[in-house]
Design a protein around this motif. Structure first.
Motif, PDB file in Angstrom:
ATOM      1  N   LEU A 195       0.827  -1.214   0.000  1.00 37.78           N
ATOM      2  CA  LEU A 195       0.000   0.000   0.000  1.00 37.78           C
ATOM      3  C   LEU A 195       0.858   1.259   0.000  1.00 37.78           C
ATOM      4  O   LEU A 195       0.557   2.223  -0.706  1.00 37.78           O
ATOM      5  CB  LEU A 195      -0.946   0.015   1.202  1.00 37.78           C
ATOM      6  N   HIS A 196       1.913   1.255   0.791  1.00 38.22           N
ATOM      7  CA  HIS A 196       2.816   2.413   0.821  1.00 38.22           C
ATOM      8  C   HIS A 196       3.434   2.651  -0.549  1.00 38.22           C
ATOM      9  O   HIS A 196       3.478   3.797  -1.026  1.00 38.22           O
ATOM     10  CB  HIS A 196       3.927   2.214   1.857  1.00 38.22           C
ATOM     11  N   LEU A 197       3.935   1.589  -1.167  1.00 34.91           N
ATOM     12  CA  LEU A 197       4.554   1.732  -2.488  1.00 34.91           C
ATOM     13  C   LEU A 197       3.540   2.171  -3.537  1.00 34.91           C
ATOM     14  O   LEU A 197       3.834   3.030  -4.374  1.00 34.91           O
ATOM     15  CB  LEU A 197       5.214   0.416  -2.906  1.00 34.91           C
ATOM     16  N   LEU A 198       2.355   1.610  -3.494  1.00 38.37           N
ATOM     17  CA  LEU A 198       1.312   1.962  -4.457  1.00 38.37           C
ATOM     18  C   LEU A 198       0.936   3.437  -4.349  1.00 38.37           C
ATOM     19  O   LEU A 198       0.866   4.145  -5.351  1.00 38.37           O
ATOM     20  CB  LEU A 198       0.077   1.080  -4.249  1.00 38.37           C
ATOM     21  N   PRO A 238       3.927  15.906  -2.711  1.00 39.53           N
ATOM     22  CA  PRO A 238       3.249  17.077  -2.157  1.00 39.53           C
ATOM     23  C   PRO A 238       1.830  16.789  -1.664  1.00 39.53           C
ATOM     24  O   PRO A 238       1.283  17.551  -0.896  1.00 39.53           O
ATOM     25  CB  PRO A 238       3.223  18.088  -3.296  1.00 39.53           C
ATOM     26  N   LEU A 239       1.240  15.696  -2.084  1.00 38.59           N
ATOM     27  CA  LEU A 239      -0.121  15.366  -1.646  1.00 38.59           C
ATOM     28  C   LEU A 239      -0.079  14.719  -0.256  1.00 38.59           C
ATOM     29  O   LEU A 239       0.914  14.105   0.125  1.00 38.59           O
ATOM     30  CB  LEU A 239      -0.777  14.434  -2.657  1.00 38.59           C
ATOM     31  N   PRO A 240      -1.162  14.831   0.518  1.00 37.40           N
ATOM     32  CA  PRO A 240      -1.168  14.281   1.887  1.00 37.40           C
ATOM     33  C   PRO A 240      -1.377  12.764   1.900  1.00 37.40           C
ATOM     34  O   PRO A 240      -2.390  12.257   2.362  1.00 37.40           O
ATOM     35  CB  PRO A 240      -2.334  15.015   2.547  1.00 37.40           C
ATOM     36  N   THR A 241      -0.415  12.024   1.385  1.00 44.16           N
ATOM     37  CA  THR A 241      -0.568  10.576   1.300  1.00 44.16           C
ATOM     38  C   THR A 241      -0.451   9.891   2.656  1.00 44.16           C
ATOM     39  O   THR A 241      -1.037   8.836   2.863  1.00 44.16           O
ATOM     40  CB  THR A 241       0.482   9.980   0.343  1.00 44.16           C
ATOM     41  N   ALA A 242       0.313  10.450   3.587  1.00 44.14           N
ATOM     42  CA  ALA A 242       0.507   9.811   4.891  1.00 44.14           C
ATOM     43  C   ALA A 242      -0.817   9.677   5.639  1.00 44.14           C
ATOM     44  O   ALA A 242      -1.111   8.623   6.212  1.00 44.14           O
ATOM     45  CB  ALA A 242       1.509  10.593   5.720  1.00 44.14           C
ATOM     46  N   LYS A 261      -2.713   6.118   6.542  1.00 45.00           N
ATOM     47  CA  LYS A 261      -3.111   5.732   7.902  1.00 45.00           C
ATOM     48  C   LYS A 261      -4.590   5.344   7.946  1.00 45.00           C
ATOM     49  O   LYS A 261      -4.967   4.399   8.621  1.00 45.00           O
ATOM     50  CB  LYS A 261      -2.806   6.851   8.890  1.00 45.00           C
ATOM     51  N   PHE A 262      -5.400   6.055   7.192  1.00 41.57           N
ATOM     52  CA  PHE A 262      -6.821   5.735   7.103  1.00 41.57           C
ATOM     53  C   PHE A 262      -7.027   4.370   6.441  1.00 41.57           C
ATOM     54  O   PHE A 262      -7.839   3.563   6.891  1.00 41.57           O
ATOM     55  CB  PHE A 262      -7.548   6.831   6.326  1.00 41.57           C
ATOM     56  N   LEU A 263      -6.297   4.095   5.377  1.00 39.93           N
ATOM     57  CA  LEU A 263      -6.441   2.834   4.660  1.00 39.93           C
ATOM     58  C   LEU A 263      -5.803   1.658   5.391  1.00 39.93           C
ATOM     59  O   LEU A 263      -6.221   0.517   5.215  1.00 39.93           O
ATOM     60  CB  LEU A 263      -5.842   2.956   3.255  1.00 39.93           C
ATOM     61  N   LEU A 264      -4.801   1.915   6.200  1.00 46.71           N
ATOM     62  CA  LEU A 264      -4.152   0.843   6.942  1.00 46.71           C
ATOM     63  C   LEU A 264      -4.932   0.435   8.191  1.00 46.71           C
ATOM     64  O   LEU A 264      -4.680  -0.631   8.742  1.00 46.71           O
ATOM     65  CB  LEU A 264      -2.732   1.242   7.337  1.00 46.71           C
ATOM     66  N   PHE A 265      -5.876   1.239   8.622  1.00 46.28           N
ATOM     67  CA  PHE A 265      -6.629   0.887   9.822  1.00 46.28           C
ATOM     68  C   PHE A 265      -7.399  -0.420   9.677  1.00 46.28           C
ATOM     69  O   PHE A 265      -7.327  -1.262  10.580  1.00 46.28           O
ATOM     70  CB  PHE A 265      -7.564   2.018  10.256  1.00 46.28           C
TER      71      PHE A 265
END
Length: 178
Positions: free
Chosen positions: A111-114, A122-126, A130-134
Motif C-alpha cells: 500500500l505504501h509503495l502503491l 506534495p499530496l497528503p498521502t501519509a 493511515k486511514f487505509l491501513l486501519f
C-alpha cells in the motif's frame, strides 16, 4: 448458466497457513517445524522493519523495531503457552503469528509503495495511508486474537493480549525508534 471460479490448489503447509490467516482453522493444523517457525518470524521482523522504513529513516532503530516486535511476540506467546500448558504447540502458534504479522507488513508495504507512485510527495498521502491501513491493522489484531484464542485462552484474555501487543508495538514502541 452457472459461473464458477477456478480453484487454486496449494501444497498442504501454505494452504494451512492461508486457512489460519482467513480464520477458518486454528494454528494446530500447521506443522510443528522449527525451520518454518524461524522463517515465519524472520519474515515478520523484516516486514515490520520495512513497514517502519516508510515513516522513519533507515537505521538501527528500524531494524531494532523489527527484532523487538518479534522478541515481544515470542515472549508473550511463550508465557501464554506455559500458562495454558500448550508448550508443545508453541512452534505452531509462532508460525501462525509470524505469518499473520508478515502478511500485515507485506500488505502495508505494498500500500505504501502503491500510494507513493500514484500520489506523489506534495499530496497528503501519509494521512490517507493511515486511514487505509486501519482496516488492515484491525484484521491483524483480529487474527492475533483468534490465534491466542486457540492457544487455550478464553476470549477476553485473548482479546486483551492481542490488544496489548498491537497497541504497545504500534503506538508506544514505534514512535520511540526515531
Amino acid at each position: 448458466m452457472a459461473f464458477t471460479l477456478p480453484t487454486l490448489t496449494l501444497p498442504s503447509t501454505p494452504k494451512a497457513v492461508l486457512d489460519v490467516l482467513r480464520m477458518e482453522a486454528g494454528p494446530q493444523i500447521l506443522p510443528a517445524s522449527k525451520p518454518l517457525m524461524g522463517a515465519s518470524l524472520a519474515a515478520f521482523a523484516v516486514g515490520q522493519a520495512g513497514l517502519q522504513y516508510f515513516d522513519y529513516p533507515l537505521g538501527a532503530g528500524v531494524v531494532l523495531y523489527g527484532l523487538l516486535a518479534v522478541a515481544l511476540l515470542v515472549g508473550m506467546t511463550f508465557v501464554v503457552a506455559r500458562f495454558t500448558g500448550t508448550l508443545d504447540r508453541l512452534p505452531q502458534f509462532l508460525i501462525a503469528l509470524g505469518a499473520a504479522g508478515a502478511a500485515y507488513s507485506l500488505l502495508g508495504v505494498v500500500l505504501h509503495l502503491l500510494f507513493a507512485i500514484v500520489l506523489p510527495a506534495p499530496l497528503p498521502t501519509a494521512r490517507l495511508l493511515k486511514f487505509l491501513l486501519f482496516p488492515l491493522l484491525f484484521w491483524y489484531w483480529t487474527v492475533f486474537t483468534f490465534i491466542y484464542r486457540h492457544a487455550s485462552l478464553r476470549t477476553i484474555p485473548a482479546f486483551a493480549l492481542a490488544t496489548l501487543y498491537v497497541v504497545f508495538t504500534n503506538l508506544i514502541v514505534s514512535p520511540l525508534i526515531k
